[in-house]
Design an enzyme around this catalytic site. Structure first.
Site, PDB file in Angstrom:
ATOM      1  N   ARG A 179     -16.452   1.511 -15.590  1.00  0.00           N
ATOM      2  CA  ARG A 179     -18.014   1.969 -16.672  1.00  0.00           C
ATOM      3  C   ARG A 179     -18.788  -0.104 -16.790  1.00  0.00           C
ATOM      4  NH1 ARG A 179     -19.825  -0.221 -21.210  1.00  0.00           N
ATOM      5  NH2 ARG A 179     -17.626   0.302 -22.423  1.00  0.00           N
TER       6      ARG A 179
ATOM      7  N   CYS B 182     -20.415  -7.832 -20.600  1.00  0.00           N
ATOM      8  CA  CYS B 182     -21.750  -7.477 -22.318  1.00  0.00           C
ATOM      9  C   CYS B 182     -23.566  -8.033 -21.178  1.00  0.00           C
ATOM     10  CB  CYS B 182     -21.397  -7.334 -22.861  1.00  0.00           C
ATOM     11  SG  CYS B 182     -23.034  -6.381 -24.083  1.00  0.00           S
TER      12      CYS B 182
HETATM   13 ZN    ZN Z   1     -16.637  -4.486 -22.599  1.00  0.00          ZN
END
Ligand code: ZN
Length: 318
Positions: A14, A244
């Site tokens: 993910r 991110c």
């Molecule tokens: Zn992370």
């Protein structure tokens, strides 16, 4: 936890894949998840139920979940940005749902395009959906306090704000809250401080896990600080894949291989076979060949004569 001291939650499929441009083929994702589970990894965050146009890398999450559910003993975790995502996760049958709430409201607006109030409203809707399921089908629901150690847009977030949001996530119906160093700003003292702050607010049993990055080289030091505070679940990513996309400069979760080595060397059981884990990197190298893979253990190898079992404290061997 059954036979282990620390639960490693692999987040590469993910967190890692959402941060890179290359799209890993579904078959490679399945092979990756199967290989890590076979190496002893017991929990894997396999995807995120976000619109495919936002994250085409994770568009096949439903199929990935279906595959992961066929692996005995594996906890299948997914990220859900909102109630619509949670609905899809429930349909798919995921065991664990994580809803991120950026404690920085600016980051929340940028990342999820929602205010704190709106995210909390989603949390309440998700909790209600879960409660409507038959008891044996209810997934575990975690609210993750992201950018907890500071935000690239707002800087440090006041303690009182973090504590209040932890409390409100629990009031909204989460089973647990987690801490997430989205931006790689954490240091060991900050890790201990925030764990104590959140535990003092919501109780010791409702904070067991932390999501750390190695952006500034403190990933393992921070992991150790978290363990010393008694946390038992650590997120990490094979080969340090990921980061991110909404936090410029933040790249790379802690490397699963190095984390497992540190823990096993300290006599803490992870249930993971390091050699088999390292071999799993070949799947990543073949499927996303242009992505750098990080980690010291894969390059340096295990110390001569390394025997994790021999390092267990005597009381546990007896
Ligand atoms: Zn992370």
């Amino acid at each position: 936890m059954d036979g282990i001291d620390i639960l490693i939650s692999e987040v590469g499929p993910r967190d890692g894949l959402q941060s890179i441009d290359a799209i890993m083929p579904l078959e490679a994702k399945k092979a990756w998840i199967s290989a890590e589970a076979a190496a002893g990894v017991r929990e894997i965050e396999v995807g995120s139920f976000v619109p495919a146009k936002l994250l085409p890398q994770l568009a096949d999450t439903r199929e990935v979940v279906a595959h992961a559910l066929t692996i005995p003993g594996l906890t299948v975790a997914v990220l859900v940005p909102n109630a619509r995502g949670a609905e899809a996760a429930l349909e798919a049958g995921a065991h664990k749902l994580t809803l991120p709430l950026s404690v920085s409201e600016t980051h929340s607006l940028r990342n999820l395009r929602r205010t704190h109030e709106q995210v909390l409203e989603e949390a309440r809707a998700i909790a209600a959906m879960i409660a409507a399921q038959p008891p044996e089908k209810r997934p575990h629901f975690e609210g993750s306090l992201s950018t907890a150690f500071g935000c690239t847009l707002e800087g440090a977030i006041p303690d009182a704000q973090i504590a209040r949001l932890a409390e409100r996530l629990m009031a909204a119906g989460c089973d647990e809250v987690g801490l997430s160093d989205t931006t790689g700003y954490a240091d060991p003292a900050a890790v201990k401080h925030l764990i104590n702050l959140v535990r003092d607010t919501v109780g010791e049993k409702t904070l067991t896990g932390i999501h750390l990055h190695n952006t500034r080289g403190l990933g393992l030091a921070n992991a150790l600080a978290a363990i010393e505070c008694g946390l038992t679940t650590l997120d990490s990513s094979l080969g340090g894949l990921g980061g991110c996309p909404f936090a410029p400069g933040a790249s790379g979760n802690i490397v699963t291989e190095d984390l497992v080595f540190m823990l096993e060397a300290m006599g803490l059981r992870t249930g993971i076979d390091i050699d088999r884990l390292v071999a799993t990197r070949e799947i990543l190298a073949a499927a996303v060949p242009n992505e750098p893979l990080y980690g010291f253990i894969p390059d340096a190898g295990l110390p001569l004569g390394f025997n994790a079992a021999a390092r267990r404290p005597v009381k546990e061997v007896a």
